[in-house]
Design a protein around this motif. Sequence first.
Motif, short mmCIF file in Angstrom:
data_model
loop_
_atom_site.label_atom_id
_atom_site.label_comp_id
_atom_site.label_asym_id
_atom_site.label_seq_id
_atom_site.Cartn_x
_atom_site.Cartn_y
_atom_site.Cartn_z
N ALA A 70 0.84 -1.20 0.00
CA ALA A 70 0.00 0.00 0.00
C ALA A 70 0.87 1.25 0.00
O ALA A 70 0.66 2.18 -0.80
N LYS A 71 1.86 1.29 0.87
CA LYS A 71 2.77 2.44 0.93
C LYS A 71 3.57 2.59 -0.36
O LYS A 71 3.79 3.70 -0.83
N TYR A 72 4.00 1.47 -0.92
CA TYR A 72 4.75 1.50 -2.17
C TYR A 72 3.91 2.14 -3.29
O TYR A 72 4.38 3.04 -3.99
N TYR A 73 2.69 1.68 -3.47
CA TYR A 73 1.85 2.22 -4.54
C TYR A 73 1.49 3.68 -4.29
O TYR A 73 1.43 4.48 -5.22
N TYR A 74 1.26 4.03 -3.04
CA TYR A 74 0.97 5.42 -2.71
C TYR A 74 2.20 6.29 -3.00
O TYR A 74 2.09 7.38 -3.57
N MET A 75 3.37 5.79 -2.64
CA MET A 75 4.63 6.50 -2.88
C MET A 75 4.84 6.69 -4.39
O MET A 75 5.21 7.78 -4.84
N GLU A 76 4.59 5.65 -5.16
CA GLU A 76 4.73 5.74 -6.63
C GLU A 76 3.72 6.73 -7.22
O GLU A 76 4.05 7.48 -8.13
N ALA A 77 2.50 6.72 -6.69
CA ALA A 77 1.49 7.66 -7.17
C ALA A 77 1.94 9.10 -6.94
O ALA A 77 1.80 9.95 -7.83
N GLN A 78 2.50 9.36 -5.77
CA GLN A 78 2.98 10.71 -5.47
C GLN A 78 4.13 11.11 -6.39
O GLN A 78 4.24 12.27 -6.80
N GLN A 91 -3.82 8.02 -10.75
CA GLN A 91 -5.03 7.45 -10.17
C GLN A 91 -4.95 5.93 -10.06
O GLN A 91 -5.38 5.34 -9.08
N SER A 92 -4.36 5.30 -11.06
CA SER A 92 -4.21 3.84 -11.05
C SER A 92 -3.35 3.38 -9.87
O SER A 92 -3.70 2.43 -9.16
N PHE A 93 -2.23 4.05 -9.66
CA PHE A 93 -1.35 3.68 -8.55
C PHE A 93 -2.01 4.00 -7.21
O PHE A 93 -1.88 3.24 -6.26
N LEU A 94 -2.72 5.11 -7.15
CA LEU A 94 -3.41 5.49 -5.92
C LEU A 94 -4.48 4.45 -5.58
O LEU A 94 -4.58 4.01 -4.43
N ASP A 95 -5.25 4.03 -6.58
CA ASP A 95 -6.29 3.01 -6.37
C ASP A 95 -5.68 1.70 -5.88
O ASP A 95 -6.24 1.04 -5.01
N GLU A 96 -4.55 1.33 -6.46
CA GLU A 96 -3.87 0.10 -6.05
C GLU A 96 -3.43 0.20 -4.59
O GLU A 96 -3.58 -0.75 -3.81
#
Length: 183
Positions: A70-78, A91-96
Amino acid sequence: MAYFKKENVFDKFFNHRDSLIIQYKNGDISKSEYIMMNVDFMEKMNIRPFKKIDSFEKGIYNYQYYNMLAKYYYMEAQQIKKNDEHQKYFQSFLDEGYHYYKLKDKSTLKLLKFLKFKNVESYFIKVNSDRLQGKLFEINLMDYEKAILHSKSYRILDMLRAEGVFIEGVKKSLIDDYVNVKY
């Protein structure tokens, strides 16, 4: 002749986790490096989350697995947002990331039920983030070293209150130096 116990999967997991925690606390790695190194290690171990939580170790593994993803995908989204890349990727990374946070909360609940909410203490924590203020709470599994969980789930919060292990008010996190650092 000395006999050595073969390191099992949980020994490897906890030893690696403890090593990363020490490196983070010593300032040798950043929070984002801590996250990436956890994700890399779990991918190399190639152990998927356990369907049944019938031990503390399985519960913590699942929590860590989903939390780090969860943190990884949120970090990638940012990072995508920062690099001004296309909104659909952000949005895709945030949703993941949100998907894995939901799975983390399900695992947390399974672990708490397995432990029968015994020797558990929970409370809201002081956070620097306005978005998390009054929402993020800590769950301290007091029988286990370094077993501190976090959630925003109202369902978990209601169950902690119903079990009488939620302390009203706000406290400083036991791992404040980690929780309040951006990645």
